[in-house]
Design an enzyme around this catalytic site. Structure first.
Site, PDB file in Angstrom:
ATOM      1  N   GLY A  69       2.763  -0.832   2.461  1.00  0.00           N
ATOM      2  CA  GLY A  69       1.899  -2.009   2.436  1.00  0.00           C
ATOM      3  C   GLY A  69       1.388  -2.375   3.817  1.00  0.00           C
ATOM      4  N   THR A 236       0.408  15.322   6.298  1.00  0.00           N
ATOM      5  CA  THR A 236       0.772  16.006   5.055  1.00  0.00           C
ATOM      6  C   THR A 236       1.345  14.983   4.082  1.00  0.00           C
ATOM      7  OG1 THR A 236       1.273  17.938   6.380  1.00  0.00           O
ATOM      8  CG2 THR A 236       2.080  17.947   4.113  1.00  0.00           C
ATOM      9  N   CYS A 323      11.347 -10.086   7.066  1.00  0.00           N
ATOM     10  CA  CYS A 323      10.829  -9.749   8.395  1.00  0.00           C
ATOM     11  C   CYS A 323      11.109 -10.848   9.401  1.00  0.00           C
ATOM     12  CB  CYS A 323       9.337  -9.511   8.331  1.00  0.00           C
ATOM     13  SG  CYS A 323       8.860  -8.618   6.862  1.00  0.00           S
TER      14      CYS A 323
HETATM   15  C1  LIG Z   1       6.633  -6.092   1.641  1.00  0.00           C
HETATM   16  C2  LIG Z   1       5.280  -6.629   1.924  1.00  0.00           C
HETATM   17  C3  LIG Z   1       4.390  -5.977   2.795  1.00  0.00           C
HETATM   18  C4  LIG Z   1       4.809  -4.762   3.589  1.00  0.00           C
HETATM   19  O1  LIG Z   1       4.908  -3.622   2.777  1.00  0.00           O
HETATM   20  P1  LIG Z   1       5.749  -2.363   3.355  1.00  0.00           P
HETATM   21  O2  LIG Z   1       5.507  -1.297   2.333  1.00  0.00           O
HETATM   22  O3  LIG Z   1       7.157  -2.793   3.419  1.00  0.00           O
HETATM   23  O4  LIG Z   1       5.155  -2.021   4.672  1.00  0.00           O
HETATM   24  C5  LIG Z   1       3.139  -6.505   2.966  1.00  0.00           C
HETATM   25  N1  LIG Z   1       2.751  -7.614   2.304  1.00  0.00           N
HETATM   26  C6  LIG Z   1       3.561  -8.263   1.454  1.00  0.00           C
HETATM   27  C7  LIG Z   1       3.059  -9.466   0.735  1.00  0.00           C
HETATM   28  C8  LIG Z   1       4.851  -7.800   1.234  1.00  0.00           C
HETATM   29  O5  LIG Z   1       5.655  -8.456   0.399  1.00  0.00           O
END
Ligand SMILES: *Cc1c(COP(=O)(O)O)cnc(C)c1O
Length: 395
Positions: A69, A236, A323
């Protein structure tokens, strides 16, 4: 242990595990290789792209696989900003409650000369579409508003915002990491130009995600080095992860309605039970929230101690965002909905899924009530409140 931290990450589901094992055993070749094992891997990759596209109402060629994400958010925002700047558009609009993958990318762009408008949310944690409309200017390159919030679970008026961005000709990105697999998504009906999702928030593996980019919407390369992902994201492909994510998303979408009905019953029962605690307040709108999200602030206690004691009692919970935990700053989301610092520190996020049961909800509620009582008995702030030397913020 009762796991109630599904907004931080989810357990990989059997469908994802099977798909990953199968990929490691059978589709492990490089999809860029011309030999038949490579071609077989390439076909599996294409099938996964079709599955992810179908889940959000997109075309397969509009889906780019990423490392998660965070990368999808970075690529969407940086692309729209930099390509906008080439046309003299250097204004970006987002909200105060976004994930740090969005907010920190915006911070970086503002250091590079972009102007960022951070929209407020109301006390229930929802951004107003009319505020978005009012913020859009001639030089706005991008509007980025999350689909659903990861801390307080609130669902944003994405379709409304999408429609007005479309009308004004502004690119609209949504961080749908908490929504994908949990809420219905249709990028056409909701007028979404760019969308981020992540495998590990819907029972897929970690380290893999996807960025949807509508045909013709702006996209730049962040990772250079190869022709993968239509030349826009080199490296990759992690086929086991991608196939695992696709299987998990397909499974989540198949069971979405029944899971949402079941999990929201658990959520509502837990909210009712925790609301009985005096001087406690639910964070975020009661109805417009993710099926599994329960978020509270308790006056007179400290979130970290609450989490550690809950862990001792067999409940895995969170104070808000994974986080920000470990840092002493209160959550930007709780501050944005108007919680004062001292109250924002006493937060608890419990995020449930379809593997939780009503018995677990009872146990979570009993443990929370007990721990809150215990911590308050030791808290000088709570004693001062009780003696009337301070005023309660939460009535
Ligand atoms: C967990 C999260 C992310 C980050 O995704 P990752 O795959 O852990 O990098 C970004 N936005 C929201 C709303 C999230 O809950």
């Amino acid at each position: 242990m009762i796991y109630a931290d599904n907004a931080a990450t989810t357990k990989t589901c059997p469908a994802a595990q099977r798909a990953m094992l199968d990929a490691m055993e059978r589709s492990w070749a490089n999809p860029s290789s011309l030999h038949s094992p490579g071609q077989q891997a390439k076909e599996a990759l294409q099938t996964a792209r079709e599955t992810v596209a179908r889940a959000i109402g997109a075309q397969p060629r509009e889906v780019y696989f990423t490392s998660g994400g965070s990368e999808a958010d970075n690529q969407a925002i940086i692309s729209a900003a930099k390509l906008g700047a080439r046309k003299g558009k250097k204004h970006l609009v987002t909200t105060a409650i976004e994930h740090h993958a969005v907010l920190h990318t915006m911070d970086q762009l503002s250091k590079e000369g972009f102007e960022v408008t951070l929209l407020p949310v109301d006390a229930s944690g929802i951004v107003k579409a009319e505020d978005v409309a009012a913020a859009i200017r001639e030089d706005t390159a991008l509007v980025s508003v999350m689909f659903a919030n990861n801390e307080i679970g609130t669902i944003q008026p994405v379709a409304e915002i999408g429609a007005l961005c479309r009308e004004k000709g502004v690119v609209f990105h949504t961080d749908a990491v908490q929504a994908a697999g949990h809420l219905p998504i249709d990028v056409d009906a909701q007028n979404i130009d760019m969308l981020s999702l992540s495998g590990h928030k819907f029972h897929g593996p970690r380290g893999v995600g996807a960025l949807y980019v509508r045909r013709g919407a702006p996209l730049l390369t962040l990772i250079h080095g190869g022709a993968q992902e239509r030349g826009l994201r080199a490296g990759t492909e992690d086929l086991p992860a991608i196939l695992g994510m696709a299987a998990a998303l397909d499974d989540s979408c198949t069971h979405m309605a029944e899971n949402a009905a079941y999990v929201s019953k658990l959520r509502d029962a837990l909210i009712d039970k925790l609301s009985a605690i005096p001087h406690a307040a639910l964070n975020g709108d009661r109805e417009r929230r993710l099926p599994g999200n329960v978020s509270f602030c308790f006056e007179g206690i400290e979130g970290e101690s609450l989490l550690l004691l809950l862990d001792d009692k067999g409940v895995a919970a969170s104070s808000g965002s994974a986080c920000t935990s470990g840092s002493l700053d209160p959550s930007h989301v709780l501050l944005a909905i108007g919680r004062p610092h001292e109250v924002a520190h006493g937060s608890l996020r419990l995020t449930l899924d379809h593997e939780n049961t009503m018995e677990e909800v009872d146990a979570i509620a009993a443990a929370t009530i007990e721990v809150v009582d215990y911590l308050r008995e030791m808290s000088p702030v709570w004693k001062a409140l009780q003696r009337g030397e301070r005023d309660y913020v939460i009535q």
